[in-house]
Design a protein around this motif. Structure first.
Motif, PDB file in Angstrom:
ATOM      1  N   ARG A  25       0.819  -1.217   0.000  1.00 59.78           N
ATOM      2  CA  ARG A  25       0.000   0.000   0.000  1.00 59.78           C
ATOM      3  C   ARG A  25       0.849   1.262   0.000  1.00 59.78           C
ATOM      4  O   ARG A  25       0.676   2.172   0.812  1.00 59.78           O
ATOM      5  CB  ARG A  25      -0.989  -0.024   1.175  1.00 59.78           C
ATOM      6  N   ASN A  26       1.813   1.256  -0.915  1.00 59.53           N
ATOM      7  CA  ASN A  26       2.677   2.425  -1.078  1.00 59.53           C
ATOM      8  C   ASN A  26       1.904   3.580  -1.696  1.00 59.53           C
ATOM      9  O   ASN A  26       0.871   3.395  -2.340  1.00 59.53           O
ATOM     10  CB  ASN A  26       3.885   2.074  -1.938  1.00 59.53           C
ATOM     11  N   ARG A  27       2.442   4.773  -1.544  1.00 58.04           N
ATOM     12  CA  ARG A  27       1.714   5.976  -1.951  1.00 58.04           C
ATOM     13  C   ARG A  27       1.359   5.969  -3.434  1.00 58.04           C
ATOM     14  O   ARG A  27       0.231   6.279  -3.820  1.00 58.04           O
ATOM     15  CB  ARG A  27       2.552   7.213  -1.615  1.00 58.04           C
ATOM     16  N   ALA A  28       2.332   5.677  -4.281  1.00 56.95           N
ATOM     17  CA  ALA A  28       2.062   5.715  -5.723  1.00 56.95           C
ATOM     18  C   ALA A  28       0.977   4.710  -6.093  1.00 56.95           C
ATOM     19  O   ALA A  28       0.069   5.020  -6.879  1.00 56.95           O
ATOM     20  CB  ALA A  28       3.345   5.419  -6.506  1.00 56.95           C
ATOM     21  N   ALA A  29       1.059   3.518  -5.542  1.00 58.08           N
ATOM     22  CA  ALA A  29       0.078   2.481  -5.857  1.00 58.08           C
ATOM     23  C   ALA A  29      -1.321   2.880  -5.405  1.00 58.08           C
ATOM     24  O   ALA A  29      -2.306   2.682  -6.131  1.00 58.08           O
ATOM     25  CB  ALA A  29       0.488   1.158  -5.206  1.00 58.08           C
ATOM     26  N   MET A  30      -1.422   3.480  -4.220  1.00 54.39           N
ATOM     27  CA  MET A  30      -2.727   3.867  -3.706  1.00 54.39           C
ATOM     28  C   MET A  30      -3.307   5.046  -4.491  1.00 54.39           C
ATOM     29  O   MET A  30      -4.523   5.108  -4.733  1.00 54.39           O
ATOM     30  CB  MET A  30      -2.633   4.217  -2.220  1.00 54.39           C
ATOM     31  N   PHE A  31      -2.447   5.981  -4.894  1.00 59.32           N
ATOM     32  CA  PHE A  31      -2.938   7.100  -5.689  1.00 59.32           C
ATOM     33  C   PHE A  31      -3.451   6.619  -7.041  1.00 59.32           C
ATOM     34  O   PHE A  31      -4.541   7.009  -7.481  1.00 59.32           O
ATOM     35  CB  PHE A  31      -1.839   8.139  -5.902  1.00 59.32           C
ATOM     36  N   VAL A  32      -2.673   5.773  -7.711  1.00 59.39           N
ATOM     37  CA  VAL A  32      -3.083   5.292  -9.035  1.00 59.39           C
ATOM     38  C   VAL A  32      -4.372   4.489  -8.934  1.00 59.39           C
ATOM     39  O   VAL A  32      -5.275   4.629  -9.770  1.00 59.39           O
ATOM     40  CB  VAL A  32      -1.953   4.462  -9.674  1.00 59.39           C
ATOM     41  N   ARG A  33      -4.480   3.663  -7.916  1.00 56.01           N
ATOM     42  CA  ARG A  33      -5.703   2.873  -7.749  1.00 56.01           C
ATOM     43  C   ARG A  33      -6.913   3.793  -7.619  1.00 56.01           C
ATOM     44  O   ARG A  33      -7.965   3.543  -8.214  1.00 56.01           O
ATOM     45  CB  ARG A  33      -5.587   1.974  -6.513  1.00 56.01           C
ATOM     46  N   TYR A  34      -6.757   4.861  -6.835  1.00 54.56           N
ATOM     47  CA  TYR A  34      -7.867   5.802  -6.664  1.00 54.56           C
ATOM     48  C   TYR A  34      -8.129   6.591  -7.939  1.00 54.56           C
ATOM     49  O   TYR A  34      -9.288   6.786  -8.335  1.00 54.56           O
ATOM     50  CB  TYR A  34      -7.553   6.759  -5.513  1.00 54.56           C
ATOM     51  N   ALA A  35      -7.066   7.049  -8.594  1.00 56.13           N
ATOM     52  CA  ALA A  35      -7.226   7.910  -9.775  1.00 56.13           C
ATOM     53  C   ALA A  35      -7.843   7.174 -10.955  1.00 56.13           C
ATOM     54  O   ALA A  35      -8.312   7.817 -11.900  1.00 56.13           O
ATOM     55  CB  ALA A  35      -5.869   8.489 -10.174  1.00 56.13           C
ATOM     56  N   MET A  36      -7.858   5.837 -10.944  1.00 55.91           N
ATOM     57  CA  MET A  36      -8.461   5.070 -12.031  1.00 55.91           C
ATOM     58  C   MET A  36      -9.923   4.704 -11.765  1.00 55.91           C
ATOM     59  O   MET A  36     -10.559   4.063 -12.602  1.00 55.91           O
ATOM     60  CB  MET A  36      -7.668   3.785 -12.286  1.00 55.91           C
ATOM     61  N   THR A  37     -10.474   5.109 -10.611  1.00 56.51           N
ATOM     62  CA  THR A  37     -11.832   4.690 -10.294  1.00 56.51           C
ATOM     63  C   THR A  37     -12.863   5.391 -11.173  1.00 56.51           C
ATOM     64  O   THR A  37     -12.769   6.592 -11.433  1.00 56.51           O
ATOM     65  CB  THR A  37     -12.162   4.951  -8.812  1.00 56.51           C
TER      66      THR A  37
END
Length: 824
Positions: A625-637
């Motif tokens: 749950r690193n920052r980049a991974a969590m941001f990208v996951r959210y930004a693709m919703t």
């Protein structure tokens, strides 16, 4: 010989000491750092000696010991044998390396990361012999491995290593240098960002002679407040001049001399170093203690009262008004701390954006701290080590852990409280805040037997009592702005019935503030600056944090360039908080920035940012749950994209991301499926959902797929098409697998109950006689699943999930009353 005190200003020394003790410094080791090390066969060879060793090992290979460089000798050795054979030979030469005592001292310092250009295991061996290894494990990483962060001490070998039994790719030859540079290796890019944003110490590496490092150095100049230092006793005057121009301080002494000097200037000895190692800031770097005597640095341009993200120093300076919900939560913690039993428990807080939740958590932390309760905050940079945190809290009295945006880490919170209960001496109270819309994702994972409580949601509109508290705080600080001319009733009226953020922002900015900000955005002189505001605004909306590393990678701009802009032309929009960047106006400027980037331009900009970040996003970084991974996951919703870009081609956005995420990322396919569903494109929705299951078969992908199939059944039922029964049965099978995988998953339970209830209502409305029996069967199957959910939820009507379940029950009763057969 140099000494740090004479090289640095008083201010630089102060920043150095702070950064060195809190684990902010990185260290880069070159070949010179291994000088004097030994292995079981003798002294570890330097470059010329290694050329000779290769010539002796491969006598049939034409190696000129007197003239050939190491890269040439290595390349010929590989041609004369094989890459694997040369790796195994080098493992004998560079394996099991023991170094002098000073090297262990150097490696034992509280580094953020250790970077090394060496293939040997000297750093690992030295750290393993250090007492610090008991409190923070080391993690060896080779240059070609995927990115992820775990909180361990990462030792990154930029040229590969000989550790383990499996041969790895090494970088010795010129062709390998070039291939690595052209391949845009992720760890090279992380180092580039590190040079520009974090303080760095370089030992034994000639930065201007190494083709890898010099390329990174010339594009990324140090910008941290603490100085970056190059240790080189034999540096030429010309190279010293050049490094100074790049922003480095040059220490003309040996690595051993530097290490002793560093210990002296930082104020470290073996005891204090061990004490640092035992502190949570090193052993659990994601968790930070909030201490009233250490408010932390305040960025020069930080203005909390003007809308900036809250910092601990804002609360220490009494800038936060105590609202009623904050006082209630604080009271509950105090009562828990004063009770005879300090059993682990969690308190859930649900608050919409811009209602003051983040400020409130910090205010509560200060209040309970004054009552002798230790307060900690979790920064969400990666998952924390549960057992280490339990050990840290054990035997130290009541402690409170504050987590803002807790749903993504609910399973770790559940494990933490469960382990604390078993430990018996760990007195932990977790305050977990989340958006109301994510209540199920949070509550579904909190399965343990520890105590749970939840306050009514933080009000989105201020009531009179809280409006009066805000007025009183502003009056005391002399920051009433346009309200100064009003009486007390008029001042309170400005806040009453409004959200905290917009009411506060309007005081001094006035109604023309938004217009002025729009003009400032238009005046920005580079598109990447607008893209940065967009990225940070999206991060703020999803309660994600992004560091300089992620921003530099996303925008393909050096981190020091971003820092300089944030302190100058972008100061009205962006604030640097440590290594994290935040939008000063949260996401208030989302609309103007989307407009400024032009028709389709904002969505294209976001897509490019995600593509650039993709090397930092993989299964390991998602698990951590690193920052980049969590941001990208959210930004693709899908929900986010269609809300921000309602008139843009979101389908094309997903198409463009297919090369980076289509082959492995199940969540990408889930969001594509949801988007297709909202377009009534049922065949694509079904296919995309099934693809997600094939890539990652878990309760969540099964839930998404089952929901879409039952939604498709609902669509057919409304068309009087009997095929709804087929799709209902297929969807139900996916739900059965999801329930078997995770019986307590409330997200799955609600998804089935709501989708199946909507289907039953649609089919009933059609009034087709032959459908009576399958509808009745659906309702019979529905009731026990609902009953199981209610058993888990309990009857606390303060929980949104309980109220949601009650509504479902009433819908079931309404259908039952229409004369359909029901269970006895």
């Amino acid at each position: 010989m140099s000494d740090l005190q004479s090289l640095l200003t008083t201010s630089q020394l102060r920043f150095l000491k702070t950064a060195a003790r809190n684990g902010s410094y990185h260290v880069l080791l070159g070949a010179g750092a291994s000088h004097g090390a030994h292995n079981p066969h003798g002294e570890v060879p330097m470059a010329k000696a290694l050329v000779k060793a290769l010539a002796e090992e491969y006598p049939d290979v034409p190696i000129n010991v007197a003239e050939d460089t190491l890269s040439r000798a290595y390349q010929r050795s590989v041609l004369g044998s094989s890459t694997e054979a040369v790796w195994r030979f080098l493992k004998k030469v560079f394996g099991d390396v023991q170094h002098a005592e000073w090297f262990t001292d150097l490696i034992s310092l509280p580094w953020k990361r250790v970077w090394t250009l060496n293939v040997d295991d000297a750093a690992e061996q030295a750290y393993g012999s250090s007492p610090l290894a008991r409190y923070r494990e080391a993690r060896t990483i080779s240059w070609d491995e995927q990115f992820s962060e775990t909180g361990a001490l990462e030792i990154i070998h930029l040229h590969g290593h000989i550790i383990g039994s499996k041969p790895r790719k090494l970088i010795f030859s010129l062709s390998e240098y070039q291939a690595a540079a052209q391949g845009h290796v992720v760890w090279d890019q992380v180092l580039a960002s590190t040079i520009g944003s974090h303080p760095l110490v370089v030992v034994g590496a000639r930065l201007l002679d190494d083709p890898d490092v010099e390329r990174l150095l010339t594009r990324n100049r140090p910008s941290a407040a603490a100085p970056s230092i190059v240790v080189d006793p034999r540096i030429s005057a010309e190279n010293e001049w050049e490094l100074n121009k790049y922003g480095f301080v040059v220490y003309k002494g040996t690595a051993e001399e530097f290490t002793k000097d560093w210990f002296t200037q930082v104020g470290l000895d073996s005891d204090s170093l061990l004490e640092l190692a035992q502190s949570e800031q090193l052993s659990i770097p994601q968790v930070h203690e909030l201490q009233t005597n250490h408010p932390g640095p305040r960025p020069k341009s930080h203005r909390y009262l003007d809308g900036d993200e809250p910092l601990w120093c804002d609360v220490i300076d009494n800038l936060v008004a105590p609202l009623s919900w904050m006082q209630e939560v604080s009271k509950g913690i105090r009562e828990w701390a004063a009770s005879e039993s300090h059993k682990p428990r969690i308190h859930l807080i649900y608050g919409s954006r811009l209602t003051g939740v983040s400020s409130g958590l910090l205010w509560i932390a200060k209040e309970v701290r004054s009552a002798g309760v230790r307060s900690f905050v979790f920064d969400r940079s990666s998952r924390f080590d549960v057992q280490r945190l339990v050990d840290k809290f054990s035997g130290h009295g009541p402690s409170v852990l504050f987590i803002d945006g807790a749903a993504d880490f609910a399973d770790d919170i559940d494990e933490l409280l469960g382990e604390a209960g078993l430990e018996g001496t760990a007195e932990i109270y977790v305050v977990a805040a989340e958006l109301p819309s994510r209540n199920l994702q949070l509550e579904a994972r909190l399965e343990g037997a520890y105590e749970k409580s939840v306050a009514p949601s933080v009000p989105t509109q201020l009531q009179r009592r809280d409006a009066e508290a805000l007025v009183a705080k502003r009056e005391k600080l002399g920051r009433l702005g346009k309200l100064e001319e009003l009486d007390r009733k008029g001042r309170v009226g400005h806040f009453k019935g409004r959200d905290v953020f917009s009411a506060m922002m309007e005081l001094e900015y006035g109604t023309g503030f938004r217009k002025r900000m729009e003009q400032e955005i238009i005046a920005l002189d580079a598109e990447w600056k607008k893209s940065l505001i967009l990225l940070l605004s999206i991060a703020s909306r999803g309660r994600n944090s992004v560091s300089l590393l992620e921003c530099a990678k996303a925008l393909n701009v050096s981190s020091d360039t971003i820092v300089r802009a944030a302190r100058r032309s972008m100061a009205p929009f962006v604030e640097v908080q440590g290594d994290v960047l935040v939008a000063r106006q949260r996401d208030v400027l989302m609309g103007p920035i989307v407009t400024s980037l032009g028709n389709g331009g904002a969505l294209a900009s976001l897509r490019e940012c995600i593509q650039n970040l993709s090397p930092l996003v993989n299964q390991d970084s998602l698990r951590a749950r690193n920052r980049a991974a969590m941001f990208v996951r959210y930004a693709m919703t899908q929900k986010l994209l269609t809300s921000i870009f309602p008139n843009d081609d979101v389908e094309k956005f997903y198409d463009d991301l297919l090369p980076q995420f289509g082959g492995w990322n199940a969540r990408y396919w889930e969001q594509r499926a949801i988007h297709a569903k909202h377009q009534n494109d049922w065949s694509r929705a079904e296919s995309f959902a099934e693809r997600a299951v094939n890539l990652l078969d878990d309760a969540f992908t099964r839930t998404t797929c089952g929901t879409i199939l039952i939604n498709k059944a609902d669509f057919f039922a409304r068309q009087n098409d009997n095929r709804w029964q087929e799709f209902h049965q297929r969807g139900k099978k996916h739900f059965e697998v999801a329930f078997a995988a995770d019986r307590a998953n409330r997200v799955t339970a609600f998804a089935y109950l709501e989708s199946a209830m909507s289907l039953a209502e649609s089919a009933t409305e059609c009034n087709v006689p032959e459908w009576s029996s399958p509808i009745a069967e659906l309702l019979h199957e529905w009731k026990p699943i609902y009953g199981g959910l209610r058993l888990v939820l309990g009857n606390d009507l303060a929980l949104d999930s309980v109220r949601r379940a009650e509504k479902l029950s009433r819908r079931w009763e309404n259908l039952s009353q229409k004369g359909l057969p029901t269970e006895n």
